[in-house]
Scaffold this motif. Structure first.
Motif, PDB file in Angstrom:
ATOM      1  N   ALA A 100      -2.066   6.794   2.018  1.00 48.64           N
ATOM      2  CA  ALA A 100      -2.988   7.125   0.798  1.00 48.64           C
ATOM      3  C   ALA A 100      -4.326   6.406   0.925  1.00 48.64           C
ATOM      4  CB  ALA A 100      -2.357   6.572  -0.346  1.00 48.64           C
ATOM      5  N   ASP A 101      -5.332   7.225   0.599  1.00 51.17           N
ATOM      6  CA  ASP A 101      -6.836   6.643   0.549  1.00 51.17           C
ATOM      7  C   ASP A 101      -7.117   5.937  -0.685  1.00 51.17           C
ATOM      8  OD1 ASP A 101      -6.888   8.594  -1.151  1.00 51.17           O
ATOM      9  OD2 ASP A 101      -8.550   9.832   0.249  1.00 51.17           O
ATOM     10  N   GLU A 102      -8.149   5.474  -0.819  1.00 51.32           N
ATOM     11  CA  GLU A 102      -8.578   4.966  -1.858  1.00 51.32           C
ATOM     12  C   GLU A 102      -8.479   5.763  -3.355  1.00 51.32           C
ATOM     13  OE1 GLU A 102     -10.806   1.527  -2.694  1.00 51.32           O
ATOM     14  OE2 GLU A 102     -11.290   2.340  -0.936  1.00 51.32           O
ATOM     15  N   SER A 103      -8.663   6.860  -3.411  1.00 48.96           N
ATOM     16  CA  SER A 103      -8.464   7.689  -4.586  1.00 48.96           C
ATOM     17  C   SER A 103      -7.259   7.965  -4.867  1.00 48.96           C
ATOM     18  CB  SER A 103      -9.265   8.985  -4.661  1.00 48.96           C
ATOM     19  OG  SER A 103      -8.871  10.050  -3.586  1.00 48.96           O
ATOM     20  N   CYS A 124       0.993  -1.182   0.066  1.00 45.72           N
ATOM     21  CA  CYS A 124      -0.034  -0.024  -0.147  1.00 45.72           C
ATOM     22  C   CYS A 124       0.787   1.236  -0.074  1.00 45.72           C
ATOM     23  CB  CYS A 124      -0.972  -0.023   1.193  1.00 45.72           C
ATOM     24  SG  CYS A 124      -0.166   0.342   2.756  1.00 45.72           S
ATOM     25  N   GLY A 152      -8.596  -1.361   3.840  1.00 45.88           N
ATOM     26  CA  GLY A 152      -7.911  -0.557   3.098  1.00 45.88           C
ATOM     27  C   GLY A 152      -7.391  -0.700   1.788  1.00 45.88           C
ATOM     28  N   THR A 157      -4.620   5.906  -4.195  1.00 48.07           N
ATOM     29  CA  THR A 157      -4.171   4.697  -4.471  1.00 48.07           C
ATOM     30  C   THR A 157      -4.494   4.409  -5.847  1.00 48.07           C
ATOM     31  OG1 THR A 157      -4.392   3.884  -2.038  1.00 48.07           O
ATOM     32  CG2 THR A 157      -3.984   2.317  -3.834  1.00 48.07           C
ATOM     33  N   GLN A 175      -8.659  -4.557  -1.993  1.00 51.67           N
ATOM     34  CA  GLN A 175      -8.905  -3.840  -0.795  1.00 51.67           C
ATOM     35  C   GLN A 175      -8.114  -5.001   0.113  1.00 51.67           C
ATOM     36  OE1 GLN A 175     -10.932  -1.697   0.839  1.00 51.67           O
ATOM     37  NE2 GLN A 175     -10.955  -0.669  -1.069  1.00 51.67           N
TER      38      GLN A 175
END
Ligand SMILES: *Cc1c(COP(=O)(O)O)cnc(C)c1O
Length: 463
Positions: free
Chosen positions: A402-405, A398, A430, A407, A426
């Motif tokens: 960093a969040d979803e967007s 990861c 996360g 990443t 996921q």
């Protein structure tokens, strides 16, 4: 005799194929063209009169070209995709040219016996009992389906129920148990078999995605009736292998249970003297899935369903009709859901013979070593954190903080660059990125180039 026109056409195809394979290592893995562009190249109304075969082939190649993805190339690390060994591609061409119907011995003694021999070799290199039934199906999904159909037959037959004749209505309940991280195709197989994925009890996993044997024991203690337990060799994100020996112990204690192991890629660890400790206990399973089109590096499509009791598999798969004469030979259709099908065993046979026992082990070990290298290199980068213990060919990482967007933006940047291809997933709530090494042609240089491209993408996105 092959007519000159046929020979010319095949030579033309061979030329295109060779050109594709030669360019594969350096083909960009950047975003493929939009579907609309392909539709306009491929589409248009079907003509009334046919066209010249050679023109059809050349225009097909031209039209497809921008939409072909180098999943078989050395720097494609998405999903669990792999490239084919040259000998397997060559054998695969012969499958089409010979056009054998590998359903019955009488229709192709050659395919039937090649399956018999290849099945023995596979069982041998995977350390499984000689007498297991082996079905050559399209992939892991159908292998899981076939194995679980055999399980359903066996568990219900033992409870005095003929599920093939009487269906599931009124049948004794079968408790289905699968790990929290069971592959989606195992759940799909459960659905296809009418066992209901929502009824499936999910057993808690440890930090790496492995079934916890204590949790499984507890679940089994609360299930009085027949139980179908689905374990896994090779979690698709981490590569972790369930503790199969302990699981088999718990299943044996229960008694009325069937143990299935989905080892689509992970079961190949059994072919390596160095790695087979990971799959220790796999030989105790009642059924197992492996994908030849993953780590054995044969072309799509080829999955392998292995069932310890051949009678259970053939009872679940049996098709009867007066004209389907069974011969004294091995009728392959007794071991697969399909009747007519291609002789997809031939590339498997060719790959095994060309690699030999040591070659298969080396292929698997090399991919694992390269995954280790990737993990070390990635872990050396600022902002990247490797999330798994790299036991096999999967690296999961990861971007710190960093969040979803963010990443997703990194993944997109890597894909645009085209050096390599990675996909997202996921993990424990996360966003994470998967890096899977499964191809014979991948080198250390490919790993280093790819890690450099990933690092640069992270820098560009995160500043
Ligand atoms: C790939 C995979 C499957 C499905 O195999 P297909 O060949 O895509 O049908 C099943 N289980 C696991 C663990 C896999 O990695």
């Amino acid at each position: 005799m092959t007519s000159p026109a046929t020979a010319d056409l095949l030579a033309q195809a061979a030329e295109y194929a060779a050109a594709w394979l030669a360019a594969l290592p350096e083909r960009s893995l950047g975003m493929p063209v939009a579907a609309e562009a392909l539709r306009s190249r491929l589409g248009g109304a079907l003509g009334d009169s046919g066209e010249d075969a050679s023109k059809v082939i050349s225009e097909l190649v031209t039209a497809l070209e921008p939409g072909l993805v180098a999943t078989a190339g050395p720097r494609y690390f998405g999903f669990v995709a792999s490239g084919s060994l040259p000998v397997a591609i060559a054998a695969d061409w012969l499958v089409s040219a010979f056009d054998q119907n590998a359903s019955m011995y009488v229709m192709s003694p050659a395919a039937a016996v090649a399956e018999e021999v290849t099945a023995e070799w596979l069982l041998d290199i995977l350390g499984l009992a000689r007498g297991c039934a082996v079905g050559f199906v399209t992939g892991g999904q159908m292998a899981n389906f076939s194995c679980l159909a055999a399980a359903r037959h066996s568990l219900l037959a033992a409870a005095g129920w003929d599920v093939e004749a009487d269906g599931l209505r009124g049948a004794p309940a079968v408790t289905v148990v699968a790990g929290e991280h069971a592959h989606a195709t195992v759940l799909q197989a459960i659905r296809l078999l009418g066992l209901g994925s929502a009824n499936t009890i999910r057993v808690a996993a440890d930090d790496h995605g492995r079934i916890r044997p204590d949790e499984l024991r507890r679940t089994l203690q609360q299930a009085p009736g027949p139980v179908l337990v689905c374990a896994q060799a090779g979690e698709v994100n981490t590569g972790a292998v369930d503790p199969l020996r302990q699981i088999a112990g718990a299943v044996a204690e229960h008694g009325r249970a069937w143990l299935h192991v989905d080892g689509a890629f992970g079961l190949w660890a059994s072919a390596s003297p160095r790695l087979r400790c990971l799959t220790d206990g796999a030989d105790l399973a009642d059924s197992l899935t492996a994908d030849a089109h993953k780590w054995l590096n044969v072309p799509y499509d080829c999955g392998i369903a292995i069932v310890r009791d051949p009678a259970a598999l053939s009872a679940a798969m049996r098709v009867t009709a007066p004209y389907l004469h069974q011969s004294a030979g091995r009728d392959p259709f007794l071991f697969t859901p399909e009747v007519s099908r291609r002789a997809r065993v031939l590339p498997v046979y060719a790959a095994l013979r060309c690699l030999g026992r040591r070659g298969v082990a080396e292929l698997v070990e090399r991919c694992c070593e390269l995954a280790q290298l990737a993990a070390v290199e990635l872990a050396g980068c600022d902002r990247i954190r490797v999330l798994n213990e790299v036991v096999l060919n999967q690296v999961l990482f990861c971007i710190e903080g960093a969040d979803e967007s963010v990443t997703a933006a990194v993944i997109e940047k890597v894909q645009q660059d085209g050096t390599c291809w990675l996909g997202g997933t996921q993990w424990r709530g996360g966003p994470a990125i998967r890096f899977s090494v499964s191809t014979w042609s991948t080198t250390r240089d490919d790993i280093c180039r790819s890690v450099a491209a990933i690092t640069s993408a992270v820098e560009q996105v995160c500043g």
